[in-house]
Design a protein around this motif. Structure first.
Motif, mmCIF file in Angstrom:
data_model
loop_
_atom_site.group_PDB
_atom_site.id
_atom_site.type_symbol
_atom_site.label_atom_id
_atom_site.label_comp_id
_atom_site.label_asym_id
_atom_site.label_seq_id
_atom_site.Cartn_x
_atom_site.Cartn_y
_atom_site.Cartn_z
ATOM 1 N N SER A 1 0.663 -1.129 -0.267
ATOM 2 C CA SER A 1 0.175 -0.468 -0.176
ATOM 3 C C SER A 1 1.348 1.122 -0.215
ATOM 4 O O SER A 1 1.370 1.233 -0.047
ATOM 5 N N GLN B 1 1.090 5.400 1.285
ATOM 6 C CA GLN B 1 0.074 6.918 1.445
ATOM 7 C C GLN B 1 1.164 7.689 1.625
ATOM 8 O O GLN B 1 2.436 7.621 0.711
ATOM 9 N N TYR C 1 1.918 11.910 2.488
ATOM 10 C CA TYR C 1 2.047 12.812 3.749
ATOM 11 C C TYR C 1 2.191 14.316 3.248
ATOM 12 O O TYR C 1 3.231 14.064 2.413
ATOM 13 N N PRO D 1 5.101 15.650 9.360
ATOM 14 C CA PRO D 1 4.223 14.936 8.570
ATOM 15 C C PRO D 1 2.073 14.358 8.462
ATOM 16 O O PRO D 1 1.833 13.870 10.076
ATOM 17 N N LEU E 1 -1.132 12.818 7.613
ATOM 18 C CA LEU E 1 -1.562 11.811 5.790
ATOM 19 C C LEU E 1 -2.544 12.685 5.262
ATOM 20 O O LEU E 1 -3.030 13.617 6.065
ATOM 21 N N THR F 1 -4.473 6.871 1.442
ATOM 22 C CA THR F 1 -3.730 5.162 1.763
ATOM 23 C C THR F 1 -4.421 4.907 0.694
ATOM 24 O O THR F 1 -5.342 5.155 -0.163
ATOM 25 N N LEU G 1 5.523 13.420 0.951
ATOM 26 C CA LEU G 1 6.419 12.568 1.116
ATOM 27 C C LEU G 1 5.147 11.012 0.964
ATOM 28 O O LEU G 1 4.413 11.476 1.268
ATOM 29 N N PRO H 1 4.452 1.012 4.367
ATOM 30 C CA PRO H 1 5.302 -0.544 5.004
ATOM 31 C C PRO H 1 6.094 -1.030 4.422
ATOM 32 O O PRO H 1 6.005 -2.180 3.013
ATOM 33 N N TYR I 1 4.827 -2.918 10.143
ATOM 34 C CA TYR I 1 4.010 -1.002 11.303
ATOM 35 C C TYR I 1 5.964 -0.205 11.172
ATOM 36 O O TYR I 1 4.778 0.831 11.596
ATOM 37 N N LEU J 1 7.486 2.279 8.598
ATOM 38 C CA LEU J 1 7.398 3.249 6.981
ATOM 39 C C LEU J 1 8.571 3.368 6.261
ATOM 40 O O LEU J 1 9.805 3.349 7.656
ATOM 41 N N PHE K 1 9.937 5.738 3.925
ATOM 42 C CA PHE K 1 9.410 7.881 3.303
ATOM 43 C C PHE K 1 10.779 7.499 2.157
ATOM 44 O O PHE K 1 11.324 7.058 1.998
ATOM 45 N N GLY K 2 9.543 7.657 1.576
ATOM 46 C CA GLY K 2 10.409 8.375 -0.596
ATOM 47 C C GLY K 2 11.142 9.897 -0.055
ATOM 48 O O GLY K 2 10.927 10.518 1.744
#
Lengths: 114, 112
Positions: B31, B33, B35, B43, B45, B48, B88, B92, B98, B100, B102-103
């Motif tokens: 998935s 997300q 932000y 950040p 959200l 998603t 961003l 997961p 749990y 994350l 991040f890009g």
């Protein structure tokens, strides 16, 4: 959604000193995380704060430099030890909302080391 | 470890213009997300996306998830100064879902 309070919001510290950042959540959460965000950069995970056991650190981060406490399900601290100018960053805590789910973030602690 | 590349890194546009931000990976996302982070804040959200080919709209923001679930885009129509911030993407990952990843982030500046 969870309300997260981080303290302090900012600080200016001397080289070689240590600073403890606090993260308080208004409800019990399973996981708490600590991130570093260097100037102009994205977020890098430092560690996962585990309640009742030692934190789980990501590659490149060690307990001696970033000791973490998690005494209960609503509170955690991150200490930045023996600081140098390279530690100047924003430090953010976050909490989970479930496996694979989004995280809620505090507003961060902006740390500058002289 | 899954790497998320975002492009462009920085975008400065005039109010009223449209823009698109991209998030790409060599791996399949379970998935994704999105932000937005404003100065002095953490950040927050936006959305998603879970299903390949999915499109979600949030007012002037349109989010797309690639059919192969390896890429996503965020399109903003008629940008406003209030859209300014760091965008961003995150997914997961790691040994615990749990966590994350991040890009690299896209910093957007919308000039009045």
């Amino acid at each position: 959604s969870a309300v997260i309070s981080q303290k302090p919001s900012r600080d200016i510290c001397q080289r070689g000193t240590s600073l403890t950042i606090q993260c308080q959540v208004d409800s019990q959460v399973t996981m708490m995380f600590w991130y570093r965000q260097q100037p102009g950069q994205s977020l890098t995970l430092i560690a996962t704060a585990n309640q009742g056991s030692e934190a789980t650190y990501e590659s490149g981060f060690v307990i001696d430099k970033f000791p973490i406490s998690r005494p209960n399900l609503t509170f955690s601290t991150l200490t930045v030890s023996n600081m140098s100018p390279e530690d100047s960053s924003i430090y953010l805590c976050s909490v989970d909302t479930g496996v694979g789910q989004p995280q809620h973030f505090g507003d961060g602690t902006r740390l500058s080391i002289l | 470890t899954q790497l998320l590349e975002q492009s462009p890194q920085f975008l400065s546009i005039q109010e009223g213009e449209n823009l698109t931000v991209y998030c790409n990976s060599l791996s399949v996302f379970s998935s994704l997300q999105w932000y937005r982070q404003e100065p002095g804040e953490g950040p927050v959200l936006l959305v998603t996306v879970v299903t390949g080919g999915e499109v979600k709209k949030l007012k002037r923001l349109t989010f797309q998830f690639g059919d192969a679930r390896k890429d996503s885009s965020l399109h903003i129509t008629a940008a406003q100064p209030g859209d300014t911030g760091l965008y961003l993407c995150a997914t997961p990952g790691g040994d615990s879902s749990y966590k994350l990843i991040f890009g690299s982030g896209t910093r957007l500046l919308v000039r009045p």
